[in-house]
Motif scaffolding. Sequence first.
Motif, mmCIF file in Angstrom:
data_model
loop_
_atom_site.group_PDB
_atom_site.id
_atom_site.type_symbol
_atom_site.label_atom_id
_atom_site.label_comp_id
_atom_site.label_asym_id
_atom_site.label_seq_id
_atom_site.Cartn_x
_atom_site.Cartn_y
_atom_site.Cartn_z
ATOM 1 N N THR A 69 1.291 -3.569 -20.217
ATOM 2 C CA THR A 69 0.309 -4.337 -19.459
ATOM 3 C C THR A 69 0.719 -5.796 -19.284
ATOM 4 O O THR A 69 0.566 -6.363 -18.190
ATOM 5 N N ASP A 70 1.223 -6.419 -20.328
ATOM 6 C CA ASP A 70 1.601 -7.838 -20.229
ATOM 7 C C ASP A 70 2.674 -8.039 -19.160
ATOM 8 O O ASP A 70 2.584 -8.969 -18.339
ATOM 9 N N SER A 71 3.680 -7.180 -19.157
ATOM 10 C CA SER A 71 4.741 -7.283 -18.165
ATOM 11 C C SER A 71 4.187 -7.079 -16.762
ATOM 12 O O SER A 71 4.527 -7.826 -15.832
ATOM 13 N N ALA A 72 3.329 -6.085 -16.616
ATOM 14 C CA ALA A 72 2.746 -5.798 -15.298
ATOM 15 C C ALA A 72 1.955 -6.992 -14.780
ATOM 16 O O ALA A 72 2.087 -7.398 -13.614
ATOM 17 N N LEU A 73 1.129 -7.582 -15.640
ATOM 18 C CA LEU A 73 0.296 -8.708 -15.209
ATOM 19 C C LEU A 73 1.143 -9.938 -14.882
ATOM 20 O O LEU A 73 0.836 -10.668 -13.928
ATOM 21 N N ARG A 74 2.180 -10.170 -15.662
ATOM 22 C CA ARG A 74 3.057 -11.319 -15.357
ATOM 23 C C ARG A 74 3.687 -11.168 -13.974
ATOM 24 O O ARG A 74 3.720 -12.121 -13.174
ATOM 25 N N GLN A 75 4.184 -9.965 -13.670
ATOM 26 C CA GLN A 75 4.807 -9.746 -12.367
ATOM 27 C C GLN A 75 3.800 -9.888 -11.236
ATOM 28 O O GLN A 75 4.090 -10.485 -10.191
ATOM 29 N N LEU A 76 2.604 -9.354 -11.425
ATOM 30 C CA LEU A 76 1.585 -9.449 -10.382
ATOM 31 C C LEU A 76 1.131 -10.891 -10.182
ATOM 32 O O LEU A 76 0.889 -11.325 -9.044
ATOM 33 N N ASP A 77 1.000 -11.637 -11.255
ATOM 34 C CA ASP A 77 0.602 -13.036 -11.133
ATOM 35 C C ASP A 77 1.665 -13.842 -10.389
ATOM 36 O O ASP A 77 1.346 -14.708 -9.560
ATOM 37 N N THR A 78 2.930 -13.551 -10.671
ATOM 38 C CA THR A 78 4.015 -14.254 -9.980
ATOM 39 C C THR A 78 3.990 -13.928 -8.489
ATOM 40 O O THR A 78 4.148 -14.820 -7.635
ATOM 41 N N LEU A 79 3.779 -12.665 -8.160
ATOM 42 C CA LEU A 79 3.710 -12.268 -6.752
ATOM 43 C C LEU A 79 2.506 -12.910 -6.061
ATOM 44 O O LEU A 79 2.591 -13.339 -4.904
ATOM 45 N N ALA A 80 1.382 -12.975 -6.753
ATOM 46 C CA ALA A 80 0.175 -13.574 -6.165
ATOM 47 C C ALA A 80 0.385 -15.051 -5.883
ATOM 48 O O ALA A 80 -0.112 -15.585 -4.875
ATOM 49 N N GLN A 81 1.105 -15.731 -6.739
ATOM 50 C CA GLN A 81 1.391 -17.149 -6.499
ATOM 51 C C GLN A 81 2.319 -17.323 -5.293
ATOM 52 O O GLN A 81 2.180 -18.275 -4.521
ATOM 53 N N ALA A 82 3.261 -16.386 -5.119
ATOM 54 C CA ALA A 82 4.201 -16.472 -3.995
ATOM 55 C C ALA A 82 3.550 -16.069 -2.676
ATOM 56 O O ALA A 82 3.977 -16.515 -1.603
ATOM 57 N N LEU A 132 -3.030 -8.472 -4.161
ATOM 58 C CA LEU A 132 -2.208 -8.792 -5.327
ATOM 59 C C LEU A 132 -3.056 -9.186 -6.536
ATOM 60 O O LEU A 132 -2.932 -8.562 -7.600
ATOM 61 N N PRO A 133 -3.936 -10.192 -6.446
ATOM 62 C CA PRO A 133 -4.810 -10.458 -7.603
ATOM 63 C C PRO A 133 -5.754 -9.294 -7.896
ATOM 64 O O PRO A 133 -6.098 -9.053 -9.052
ATOM 65 N N ALA A 134 -6.149 -8.541 -6.847
ATOM 66 C CA ALA A 134 -7.006 -7.376 -7.073
ATOM 67 C C ALA A 134 -6.268 -6.318 -7.889
ATOM 68 O O ALA A 134 -6.866 -5.650 -8.744
ATOM 69 N N SER A 135 -4.983 -6.167 -7.638
ATOM 70 C CA SER A 135 -4.188 -5.208 -8.409
ATOM 71 C C SER A 135 -4.120 -5.615 -9.873
ATOM 72 O O SER A 135 -4.134 -4.765 -10.776
ATOM 73 N N ALA A 136 -4.056 -6.922 -10.124
ATOM 74 C CA ALA A 136 -4.055 -7.402 -11.503
ATOM 75 C C ALA A 136 -5.386 -7.108 -12.182
ATOM 76 O O ALA A 136 -5.430 -6.735 -13.365
ATOM 77 N N VAL A 160 0.831 -1.201 0.000
ATOM 78 C CA VAL A 160 0.000 0.000 0.000
ATOM 79 C C VAL A 160 0.868 1.255 0.000
ATOM 80 O O VAL A 160 0.554 2.254 -0.654
ATOM 81 N N ARG A 161 1.987 1.183 0.704
ATOM 82 C CA ARG A 161 2.910 2.324 0.683
ATOM 83 C C ARG A 161 3.420 2.565 -0.736
ATOM 84 O O ARG A 161 3.569 3.712 -1.170
ATOM 85 N N ALA A 162 3.677 1.494 -1.472
ATOM 86 C CA ALA A 162 4.087 1.635 -2.868
ATOM 87 C C ALA A 162 2.996 2.331 -3.680
ATOM 88 O O ALA A 162 3.291 3.197 -4.528
ATOM 89 N N ARG A 163 1.746 1.975 -3.432
ATOM 90 C CA ARG A 163 0.632 2.619 -4.144
ATOM 91 C C ARG A 163 0.571 4.104 -3.803
ATOM 92 O O ARG A 163 0.335 4.942 -4.687
ATOM 93 N N ALA A 164 0.782 4.437 -2.532
ATOM 94 C CA ALA A 164 0.740 5.834 -2.125
ATOM 95 C C ALA A 164 1.873 6.626 -2.777
ATOM 96 O O ALA A 164 1.670 7.753 -3.256
ATOM 97 N N LEU A 165 3.062 6.057 -2.790
ATOM 98 C CA LEU A 165 4.201 6.746 -3.398
ATOM 99 C C LEU A 165 3.972 6.962 -4.891
ATOM 100 O O LEU A 165 4.319 8.022 -5.436
ATOM 101 N N LEU A 166 3.370 5.986 -5.556
ATOM 102 C CA LEU A 166 3.095 6.151 -6.975
ATOM 103 C C LEU A 166 2.045 7.235 -7.203
ATOM 104 O O LEU A 166 2.115 7.979 -8.192
#
Length: 488
Positions: free
Chosen positions: A326-339, A346-350, A282-288
Amino acid sequence: MLRYALTWLITLLLSLSVMVSALSPAWSQTNLDLSLPSLTSSNTQVINGEEVRLGRAWLRQFRAHAPAWEDPISEDYVNTLVARLLPHSELSGIDTVVTLVASDRLNAFAVPGGVIGINAGLFAFAEQEAAMVSVLAHELGHLSQRHYARGKARAEQMRLPAMAAMLAGMLVAASGGGDVGIAAAVGSQAALYQDQLAYSRRFEQEADRIGLQAMASAGYDPQATVDLFRTMQRQLTLQGGNPPEFLLTHPLTESRITDAQSRANQIQVTHPRAEDLAYHLVRARALLAIYDRDPSQAATRLKRSNPPEAAQRYLAALIDAEKKQTDSALRQLDTLAQAHPDLAMLPASAVDVALKAGRVNDAIERARRQLRLMPGYQPTQLMLGEALLQTNPNDAYFILNELADQRPEDPQVFALLAEAAGRSEREAWGHLARAEHQQLTGHIDRAIQQLDVAQEIAKRHNDLTASNRIKQRREAFIGYRETMEEFQ
């Protein structure tokens, strides 16, 4: 960068107020319960009702003038923290409302009626979750001790008119009234605050006491409060005559820090919580949000605090999404959601990334998949409703209608519900939902006009259920307007 911060005076006066079946029957009843109560006698419970009445009316006016940080994922996270602290905060019998402010200034506030405001800038300043929790716990302490309602007998006779006049001045200044609004605000609050000035340090120490115990009981180290004070004190020294807004409204003295340290030393955390990755996300979201014109600054500032690697990867994914990758963003988010399968954001961000990229079907599929595994996660419900507006407005209506029952103080929900109702041929209910959105954002006259339009449509279609509901809400809206006029 967010350039819409309120002036320091507006925020100062805000925090001083602390001291001193189409639409389902369940949704209808919930909104009826939002009626702002009237003062009918002088007992403590009714005074509480009067504080709620003024505080909630003020929130609607505040929304009309202050820039909102509309981020359902971050708002849900803050609500989770507040819910975690509430059982330990000596605060009961009131529903809190969290509002996020699009300001890069370091500040948080609480006003009568259970309203808690958090600037995006507070996330930037607080590098650990415990630091953010310490601020929330302190604000809940102000509410639990009813610092606004307490004071000398002389202030008893002037409290409510002083608050109304003070908030009126704040709203004038916020809307560009300049010196006129500032003069009105300062003049109105001076007499009340003059009597209560001697009490301010005691109020801060009381809120500290409640906050320290609440955060320890919730599993957080109270030492984080002292550390935050020390950090603020250093910043105050560096900035000289330009202190953070939070210190303008929460006086910080050496004796207060010493007292907090003494109390923290005596409190034991029996069930300590592990550091939560969710806070860093969430801090990352705020900074962005703060560095939206130069996302690289958000990444640099986040990295400076040595966050978990997952938080840095998360921010990198959000930055990729901003760059239309978008493809890169979704791949990274999916990997994080699996971890990290337990982190709903995380899936909500995707889902959010897919929706903003115009990949509506992908967003719908992702949202439904998440809600099967994590039913009831409201940010994803909201995004699913928004996505379905493009493909199936009728389904969107039922999802958003249910969400409106759960979140009756959320303007975003009613804005989308109005659109869903209109697109699914529920015209009268659409105008009613739009009226709810207008009243929640402080535009009460427009809201009443929407109700009049809704009533004409309901009569034309012989919709007695809608007609009766509109009549009930019109009566409530008139009450809202009378309360809001106290600030004008």
